[in-house]
Design a protein around this motif. Structure first.
Motif, mmCIF file in Angstrom:
data_model
loop_
_atom_site.group_PDB
_atom_site.id
_atom_site.type_symbol
_atom_site.label_atom_id
_atom_site.label_comp_id
_atom_site.label_asym_id
_atom_site.label_seq_id
_atom_site.Cartn_x
_atom_site.Cartn_y
_atom_site.Cartn_z
ATOM 1 N N ALA A 216 -0.583 -1.291 8.124
ATOM 2 C CA ALA A 216 0.635 -1.355 7.311
ATOM 3 C C ALA A 216 0.379 -0.799 5.915
ATOM 4 N N LEU A 217 -0.772 -1.140 5.335
ATOM 5 C CA LEU A 217 -1.128 -0.595 4.026
ATOM 6 C C LEU A 217 -1.245 0.925 4.082
ATOM 7 N N ASP A 218 -1.891 1.418 5.127
ATOM 8 C CA ASP A 218 -2.048 2.864 5.276
ATOM 9 C C ASP A 218 -0.687 3.542 5.389
ATOM 10 N N ALA A 219 0.245 2.882 6.072
ATOM 11 C CA ALA A 219 1.577 3.475 6.262
ATOM 12 C C ALA A 219 2.321 3.598 4.932
ATOM 13 N N PHE B 194 6.276 7.039 -8.813
ATOM 14 C CA PHE B 194 6.368 5.659 -8.370
ATOM 15 C C PHE B 194 5.368 5.448 -7.234
ATOM 16 N N THR B 195 5.034 4.208 -6.997
ATOM 17 C CA THR B 195 4.214 3.852 -5.842
ATOM 18 C C THR B 195 4.974 2.817 -5.028
ATOM 19 N N ILE B 196 4.505 2.582 -3.821
ATOM 20 C CA ILE B 196 5.113 1.584 -2.948
ATOM 21 C C ILE B 196 4.184 0.380 -2.890
ATOM 22 N N LYS B 197 4.726 -0.772 -3.163
ATOM 23 C CA LYS B 197 3.914 -1.994 -3.221
ATOM 24 C C LYS B 197 3.389 -2.377 -1.838
ATOM 25 N N ASP B 198 2.390 -3.261 -1.841
ATOM 26 C CA ASP B 198 1.848 -3.749 -0.577
ATOM 27 C C ASP B 198 2.937 -4.464 0.219
ATOM 28 N N PRO B 199 2.936 -4.286 1.533
ATOM 29 C CA PRO B 199 4.006 -4.885 2.352
ATOM 30 C C PRO B 199 3.911 -6.397 2.459
ATOM 31 N N LEU B 200 5.076 -7.008 2.612
ATOM 32 C CA LEU B 200 5.198 -8.459 2.750
ATOM 33 C C LEU B 200 5.838 -8.780 4.093
ATOM 34 N N ALA B 201 5.598 -9.994 4.562
ATOM 35 C CA ALA B 201 6.156 -10.412 5.847
ATOM 36 C C ALA B 201 7.645 -10.694 5.729
ATOM 37 N N LEU B 202 8.401 -10.188 6.696
ATOM 38 C CA LEU B 202 9.818 -10.522 6.812
ATOM 39 C C LEU B 202 9.966 -11.362 8.075
ATOM 40 N N THR C 98 4.437 -1.166 15.934
ATOM 41 C CA THR C 98 4.327 -0.091 16.912
ATOM 42 C C THR C 98 3.755 -0.656 18.208
ATOM 43 N N GLN C 99 4.322 -0.243 19.322
ATOM 44 C CA GLN C 99 3.825 -0.709 20.607
ATOM 45 C C GLN C 99 2.357 -0.320 20.766
ATOM 46 N N GLY C 100 1.536 -1.273 21.087
ATOM 47 C CA GLY C 100 0.106 -1.020 21.209
ATOM 48 C C GLY C 100 -0.670 -1.336 19.953
ATOM 49 N N GLY C 101 0.018 -1.714 18.880
ATOM 50 C CA GLY C 101 -0.663 -2.078 17.638
ATOM 51 C C GLY C 101 -0.304 -1.167 16.493
ATOM 52 N N GLY C 102 -0.371 -1.709 15.288
ATOM 53 C CA GLY C 102 -0.052 -0.922 14.098
ATOM 54 C C GLY C 102 1.400 -1.072 13.674
ATOM 55 N N TRP C 103 1.766 -0.313 12.654
ATOM 56 C CA TRP C 103 3.110 -0.375 12.081
ATOM 57 C C TRP C 103 3.604 1.036 11.801
ATOM 58 N N HIS C 104 4.929 1.219 11.876
ATOM 59 C CA HIS C 104 5.500 2.525 11.569
ATOM 60 C C HIS C 104 6.751 2.340 10.702
ATOM 61 N N LEU C 105 7.125 3.403 10.020
ATOM 62 C CA LEU C 105 8.314 3.380 9.173
ATOM 63 C C LEU C 105 9.550 3.262 10.049
ATOM 64 N N ALA C 106 10.343 2.220 9.795
ATOM 65 C CA ALA C 106 11.571 2.005 10.552
ATOM 66 C C ALA C 106 12.794 2.409 9.749
ATOM 67 N N ALA C 107 12.772 2.132 8.453
ATOM 68 C CA ALA C 107 13.949 2.428 7.631
ATOM 69 C C ALA C 107 13.614 2.309 6.162
ATOM 70 N N VAL C 108 14.495 2.874 5.346
ATOM 71 C CA VAL C 108 14.451 2.693 3.892
ATOM 72 C C VAL C 108 15.811 2.159 3.499
ATOM 73 N N ARG C 109 15.820 0.993 2.896
ATOM 74 C CA ARG C 109 17.072 0.338 2.528
ATOM 75 C C ARG C 109 17.269 0.398 1.016
ATOM 76 N N ASP C 110 18.494 0.590 0.596
ATOM 77 C CA ASP C 110 18.799 0.616 -0.832
ATOM 78 C C ASP C 110 18.647 -0.786 -1.415
#
Length: 297
Positions: A61-64, A107-115, A160-172
């Protein structure tokens, strides 16, 4: 005349002993300091925070969120004007550009948090009213380090199926990440997406974090997890996966036109609707293809 040589000798001897004791104390103090520095280096660079144990494949997720592809997707989203009109309005295509971030402030993107969301078994009443059974991790959210031309955005990652995370959307906006960030040690934050309510779970007590959640609790300042389960069961037991409510795409709190899947192209789309505008970024399949090309190129 009184003989003072003995007294003088004693004083001298005492001074020497005191001096030796002082030097010994200094040596011991320095030795202890050196030993402590070896075992617990006070001036060493602080170790990195451990990866969250409750988020699987967090490094992925961090890498993404730190990747160029996701950064560029956010830039393209921020350059596109938000559509006006209500939810279900026309969907605009965000055009591809060679330098999507050109002209935008850094700008940078902050570390991801759990939803976290309320879990289906909890809603159905088939699981116990326990914190571990009440909510499930569905996505990760990351906000931006700063506003860009007066706007903020939230990057949403899906597993992501099989492990990992992928970009799903960008919300305003950044409300999702703001609420997710209110989780503390010993508490959970989760959403009831159908009403866009956000709650904090402290042991077995549910507390609202926004107006929608307060309305969802009937104006109460808190509610037991057991009572909250009865409440959401009455609301959504007939809206679980497989129901008409679910098959029409409303179980995630959005209309069918907002759902992202592997069939999407890599071109982000901007859907109408204030507060619910989404840039549907590259689907999982497209991202995997890009990732493979990047690794083999």
């Amino acid at each position: 005349m009184r003989d003072t040589s003995g007294t003088s000798g004693n004083r001298t001897s005492s001074k020497r002993a005191a001096s030796r004791f002082s030097r010994l104390s200094t040596v011991l103090a320095l030795s202890a300091s050196a030993l402590l520095s070896t075992l617990c280096p006070a001036h060493a660079a602080p170790a990195k925070d451990p990866l969250p144990a409750d988020i699987p494949d967090y490094q992925a997720a961090l890498d993404a969120v730190k990747s160029t592809a996701v950064h560029n997707a956010v830039c393209r989203f921020l350059k596109a004007p938000l559509p006006s009109g209500g939810t279900g309005g026309p969907v605009q295509t965000i055009p591809e550009t060679a330098e999507p971030c050109q002209g935008l402030p850094a700008f940078t993107i902050k570390d991801p948090l759990a939803l976290n969301e309320i879990a289906p078994g909890f809603v159905a009443g088939t699981s116990q009213p326990l914190p571990t059974e009440a909510v499930k991790l569905t996505q990760l959210v990351s906000s931006l380090s700063t506003t860009v031309n007066g706007r903020n955005a939230t990057v949403m990652l899906a597993p992501t199926q099989g492990g990992g995370w992928h970009l799903a959307a960008v919300r305003d906006g950044d409300s999702d990440a703001t609420y997710a960030g209110k989780a503390t040690v010993g508490t959970l934050v989760f959403t009831e997406p159908q009403i866009r309510g956000w709650y904090q779970l402290k042991l077995n007590t549910v507390e609202p974090l926004n107006d929608q959640a307060r309305q969802g609790l009937g104006g109460q300042a808190s509610m037991s997890l057991s009572d909250y389960q009865k409440l959401v069961k009455a609301r959504y037991a007939d809206k679980l996966p497989g129901s008409e409510y679910d098959t029409k795409g409303y179980s995630s709190g959005s209309s069918p036109s907002h759902k992202a899947d592997d069939s999407l192209s890599s071109t982000p789309l901007l859907a109408g609707g204030s507060g619910a505008a989404l840039a549907l970024a590259a689907g999982a399949a497209a991202l995997r293809r890009r990732h493979r090309r990047a690794n083999t190129g």
